[in-house]
Design a protein around this motif. Structure first.
Motif, PDB file in Angstrom:
ATOM      1  N   ASN A 704       0.787  -1.122  -0.039  1.00 28.56           N
ATOM      2  CA  ASN A 704       0.101   0.058  -0.110  1.00 28.56           C
ATOM      3  C   ASN A 704       0.657   1.388  -0.221  1.00 28.56           C
ATOM      4  OD1 ASN A 704      -2.985  -1.203   0.975  1.00 28.56           O
ATOM      5  ND2 ASN A 704      -1.504  -2.443   2.000  1.00 28.56           N
ATOM      6  N   GLY A 705       2.157   1.319  -0.277  1.00 32.23           N
ATOM      7  CA  GLY A 705       3.029   2.375  -0.314  1.00 32.23           C
ATOM      8  C   GLY A 705       3.111   2.355   1.080  1.00 32.23           C
ATOM      9  N   ILE A 706       3.820   3.780   1.260  1.00 35.36           N
ATOM     10  CA  ILE A 706       4.226   3.969   2.713  1.00 35.36           C
ATOM     11  C   ILE A 706       3.206   4.615   3.636  1.00 35.36           C
ATOM     12  CG2 ILE A 706       6.498   4.827   1.807  1.00 35.36           C
ATOM     13  CD1 ILE A 706       5.785   7.656   2.261  1.00 35.36           C
ATOM     14  N   ALA A 707       1.864   5.066   2.971  1.00 40.81           N
ATOM     15  CA  ALA A 707       0.726   5.582   3.944  1.00 40.81           C
ATOM     16  C   ALA A 707      -0.683   5.057   3.328  1.00 40.81           C
ATOM     17  CB  ALA A 707       1.045   6.957   4.181  1.00 40.81           C
ATOM     18  N   VAL A 708      -1.461   5.198   4.195  1.00 35.88           N
ATOM     19  CA  VAL A 708      -2.827   4.872   3.492  1.00 35.88           C
ATOM     20  C   VAL A 708      -3.805   5.945   4.335  1.00 35.88           C
ATOM     21  CG1 VAL A 708      -4.692   3.342   3.353  1.00 35.88           C
ATOM     22  CG2 VAL A 708      -2.527   2.461   3.317  1.00 35.88           C
ATOM     23  N   GLU A 709      -4.503   6.704   3.613  1.00 35.39           N
ATOM     24  CA  GLU A 709      -5.582   7.591   4.050  1.00 35.39           C
ATOM     25  C   GLU A 709      -6.795   6.824   4.521  1.00 35.39           C
ATOM     26  OE1 GLU A 709      -5.491  10.994   4.897  1.00 35.39           O
ATOM     27  OE2 GLU A 709      -3.326  10.796   4.313  1.00 35.39           O
ATOM     28  N   SER A 710      -7.522   7.017   5.655  1.00 33.16           N
ATOM     29  CA  SER A 710      -8.660   6.656   6.063  1.00 33.16           C
ATOM     30  C   SER A 710      -9.852   7.155   5.216  1.00 33.16           C
ATOM     31  CB  SER A 710      -8.712   6.850   7.462  1.00 33.16           C
ATOM     32  OG  SER A 710      -8.978   8.305   7.926  1.00 33.16           O
ATOM     33  N   THR A 725      -4.762  -3.181   0.431  1.00 31.75           N
ATOM     34  CA  THR A 725      -4.222  -4.607  -0.329  1.00 31.75           C
ATOM     35  C   THR A 725      -3.550  -5.349   0.489  1.00 31.75           C
ATOM     36  OG1 THR A 725      -4.212  -3.049  -2.467  1.00 31.75           O
ATOM     37  CG2 THR A 725      -3.008  -5.153  -2.317  1.00 31.75           C
ATOM     38  N   LEU A 726      -3.897  -6.302   0.683  1.00 32.53           N
ATOM     39  CA  LEU A 726      -3.087  -7.459   1.632  1.00 32.53           C
ATOM     40  C   LEU A 726      -2.226  -8.468   0.754  1.00 32.53           C
ATOM     41  CD1 LEU A 726      -6.010  -8.494   4.015  1.00 32.53           C
ATOM     42  CD2 LEU A 726      -4.754  -6.592   4.347  1.00 32.53           C
TER      43      LEU A 726
END
Length: 750
Positions: A704-710, A725-726
């Protein structure tokens, strides 16, 4: 002063005969100096010498020659006019060569009444300062005081190279009431070999016995004890000792690297020999610290005869094994660990001891340290003997030993081996093979009392010291204070977690949905004790294979399974323990006779696991929510523990500050799951800290890259959620937006 020929009475003749046969019950009453009407009568036993003379210790002048009373070497004479405090030496001549020596039988008693009283009552916390071989000074003369507990012996002698191993020469004085035998051997050198020669109460000569309190022993298979009591070690770890308490608390990050010193690494250029304590001090602490561990736990380093026992069948509980060097060199190793910010734990074995003839078994001809009744005193499975914890002198031997390692070696904690075998009278026994306690139960009440006393002693006396129980049953409150009815350990190995999760991870992923409970059940009792999650040496021996080879699937899947398992372990409540080799996915089963396979680090998959463990250790240490409430239910919250069909777990770890939390999602199948929604407590950016499927760990790089927005989409009872993405067979760890991570760095882009 001049000589008067001794008059041989019938009593003298009887005593002389007894001395030459080594059968005199109280040689101090006959040998040495004794006041007579006209001076002092001096007697000595010197086998193999030609002549003996008495010398004035002050002037070094001969005052009288002694007369031979017996061909075997009993000499006697009277120094006329000598007072009781006359200090003398003996000048002996053998084959034309003369030397002057002190007479051990001119010295008085060694142990004081208070010491004898405390030893007899089993309340001498520093018994090692009185029993064994201790360098002391008597009447201005340096030497070694020997003392040994053997209450049922007819005679005890100290023997060694200094007396040609002749048990007639240095028969010890019995201190009645305490059952302790003692003698001072003046001018004896450090490094001298010695044992005890014991005649049992029935007159049987026993095999020579090593000293139970020996500080140093010969390298097995040799079995002699060694006089070792040099000047006090000059420790340089005062700062560590003052501050170590913070690192042992329930809210501290504790990540333990379990090590067998003989096989961690060996010297390839010198016949594959062991590394010494000094060499280990240069290599092991630096390595463990670089890997992010907080503690090193040593498989037993107390002296043991059989390499294949790995130290778990010790003979010399007070002696560091000589396989790797001297006691002071072990102290240097401990000091090096402290200098690298590492605590040192030691596996300690008060549960049993081997039957080797030179050890504790039937020490004075009776069941002294062990129970006489084999139903209480013997482990048939292990071929070992069980300590008699109800005998006060035996429990004191063990209690003093626990304190000894803390006092004398600055050990920071003890992991107590085989606690279940101590606590249960029916341990590994069939009906009819064990004797119930006084209430009809199977609990060993004496062992439980000993354990409580041990924990009370070390926690009271040793700041920052902690104990851990290897205990595999449901005995209640193992790691609760004795004041609350517990056994008093600081921590307990979570054997149930280890067993269940290994059972799960060994299962083919296609069938894991049927075993989902093996992952989640541990949370039912996770806070009933202060737990350590152990992946120890016991899981990689005896045909069990390595951790890596427990994993199902092809080579890539084996590594991926191991990585997700480590991710789950480090995010699960509980302190951590990993046996050496696991940190780089050793492929073969552990063999104590060989070095770890360090060359595997040249393989990217092994190197990837190595880097993962380093990063997990550092994240665990730097992230309060992953360790502060390891032992508190408030530190854990399921997001979704019931996604059985997908074999996915998601949960939160929290710190003391409720806003400090970490999100963990583990996918235990090799299937990539897109747009997998996970509820979260806060809105904002969730920085990825660990993705066990990252390229750098040997993974496939899905993520998911370095961060994910809620998103403001409610899920799992939370007002916000993440769409993730698991990656296949992977654990993801995200920092919540409000969490302070100290020095932790977000993981780079995959």
């Amino acid at each position: 002063m001049d000589q008067q020929a001794p008059i041989m009475t019938m009593e003298d003749r009887t005593s002389v005969q007894a001395i030459t046969r080594g059968e005199h019950r109280d040689p101090f009453a006959f040998l040495g100096s004794h006041a007579v009407t006209d001076g002092l009568r001096i007697r000595t036993f010197q086998p193999g010498v030609d002549s003996v003379a008495v010398v004035d210790a002050a002037s070094d002048e001969q005052v009288t020659a002694l007369t031979r009373l017996h061909p075997d070497g009993v000499f006697a004479g009277t120094v006329k006019g000598a007072e009781r405090d006359f200090r003398y030496r003996l000048r002996i001549s053998r084959n034309g060569e003369a030397c002057t020596i002190e007479d051990p039988y001119r010295f008085g008693a060694i142990l004081g009444d208070l010491d004898l009283h405390l030893l007899a009552e089993g309340r001498h916390e520093h018994a090692y300062e009185k029993l064994g071989a201790n360098a002391i000074e008597m009447d201005g003369i340096s030497g070694v005081a020997f003392a040994v507990w053997a209450p049922n012996a007819r005679r005890v002698s100290v023997v060694g190279e200094f007396n040609n191993w002749d048990g007639r020469c240095h028969v010890m004085r019995l201190r009645h009431g305490a059952g302790i035998w003692e003698i001072f051997l003046p001018e004896l050198q450090q490094g001298s070999l010695y044992k005890y020669e014991i005649i049992a109460g029935d007159g049987k000569l026993l095999p020579l016995k090593a000293d139970p309190f020996a500080r140093y022993c010969q390298h097995p298979p040799e079995t002699a004890s060694i006089v070792y009591d040099p000047p006090p070690y000059r420790w340089q770890d005062q700062s560590w000792m003052q501050s170590r308490g913070a690192g042992s608390q329930r809210d501290a990050p504790i990540a333990i690297y379990e090590v067998h010193l003989g096989s961690w690494r060996r010297h390839p250029g010198e016949n594959h020999r062991y590394l010494s304590y000094l060499e280990l001090a240069e290599e092991l602490p630096a390595y463990a610290a670089d890997m992010g561990f907080t503690h090193i736990e040593l498989l037993p380093v107390t002296e043991y005869p059989f390499d294949g026992s790995w130290g778990y069948q010790p003979i010399g509980l007070y002696a560091p094994t000589s396989r790797f060097g001297t006691p002071d060199e072990l102290r240097h190793f401990v000091e090096s660990c402290h200098a690298h910010g590492l605590g040192v734990l030691m596996d300690w074995v008060p549960a049993h001891f081997p039957e080797d003839a030179h050890g504790l078994a039937h020490f004075d001809g009776t069941a002294l340290y062990e129970h006489e009744d084999p139903a209480k005193g013997r482990h048939h499975e292990w071929g070992t003997l069980i300590y008699n914890y109800g005998r006060q002198e035996v429990s004191n031997f063990l209690l003093s030993n626990a304190k000894f390692w803390a006092d004398q070696y600055h050990i920071d904690g003890l992991r107590v081996d085989a606690v279940a075998s101590m606590l249960y009278l029916d341990y590994n026994r069939e009906d009819g093979e064990w004797t119930p306690n006084e209430y009809g139960g199977n609990e060993n009440l004496e062992a439980a009392d000993f354990i409580r006393r041990m924990n009370e002693l070390v926690y009271k006396e040793e700041k920052g010291f902690f104990t851990t129980a290897e205990e595999s049953t449901a005995w209640p409150m193992v790691s609760r204070p004795t004041s609350a009815g517990g056994l008093g350990f600081g921590y307990k190995w979570n054997m149930g977690w280890m067993h269940d999760t290994l059972t799960y991870i060994k299962t083919d992923p296609i069938h894991r949905r049927h075993n989902h409970n093996d992952l989640t059940f541990g949370l039912v009792y996770a806070f009933s004790e202060n737990f350590i999650l152990p992946l120890s040496h016991d899981e990689v021996v005896h045909g069990k294979g390595s951790l890596l080879n427990k994993m199902p699937g092809d080579r890539w899947q084996k590594f991926a399974n191991l990585r997700v398992y480590f991710g789950f372990m480090y995010s699960h409540p509980g302190k951590k323990l990993l046996f050496m080799g696991g940190e780089f996915a050793q492929e073969r089963e552990w063999n104590h006779d060989n070095s770890l396979d360090w060359h595997l680090l040249d393989d990217p998959l092994h190197a990837g696991v190595h880097k993962l463990i380093r990063d997990l250790n550092r994240l665990y240490r730097d992230c309060p929510s992953l360790h502060q409430l390891d032992c508190e239910p408030e530190g854990f919250q399921w997001i979704d523990g019931g996604d059985v069909e997908n074999s996915v777990l998601s949960f939160l770890r929290r710190g003391r500050n409720h806003d400090d939390c970490t999100v963990i999602v583990c996918n235990f199948t090799p299937v990539v799951r897109n747009a997998y929604r996970v509820g979260v407590p806060f809105a904002g950016t969730y920085h990825q800290q660990i993705n066990t499927d990252a390229w750098e760990y040997g993974g496939s790089g899905v993520g998911n890259g370095i961060a994910v927005e809620s998103s403001p989409v409610a899920a799992h009872g939370h007002p916000h959620s993440l769409s993730l993405t698991l990656p296949p067979l992977a654990a993801l760890i995200f920092a919540c937006p409000a969490q302070g991570l100290g020095s932790a760095e977000p993981q780079k882009e995959d």
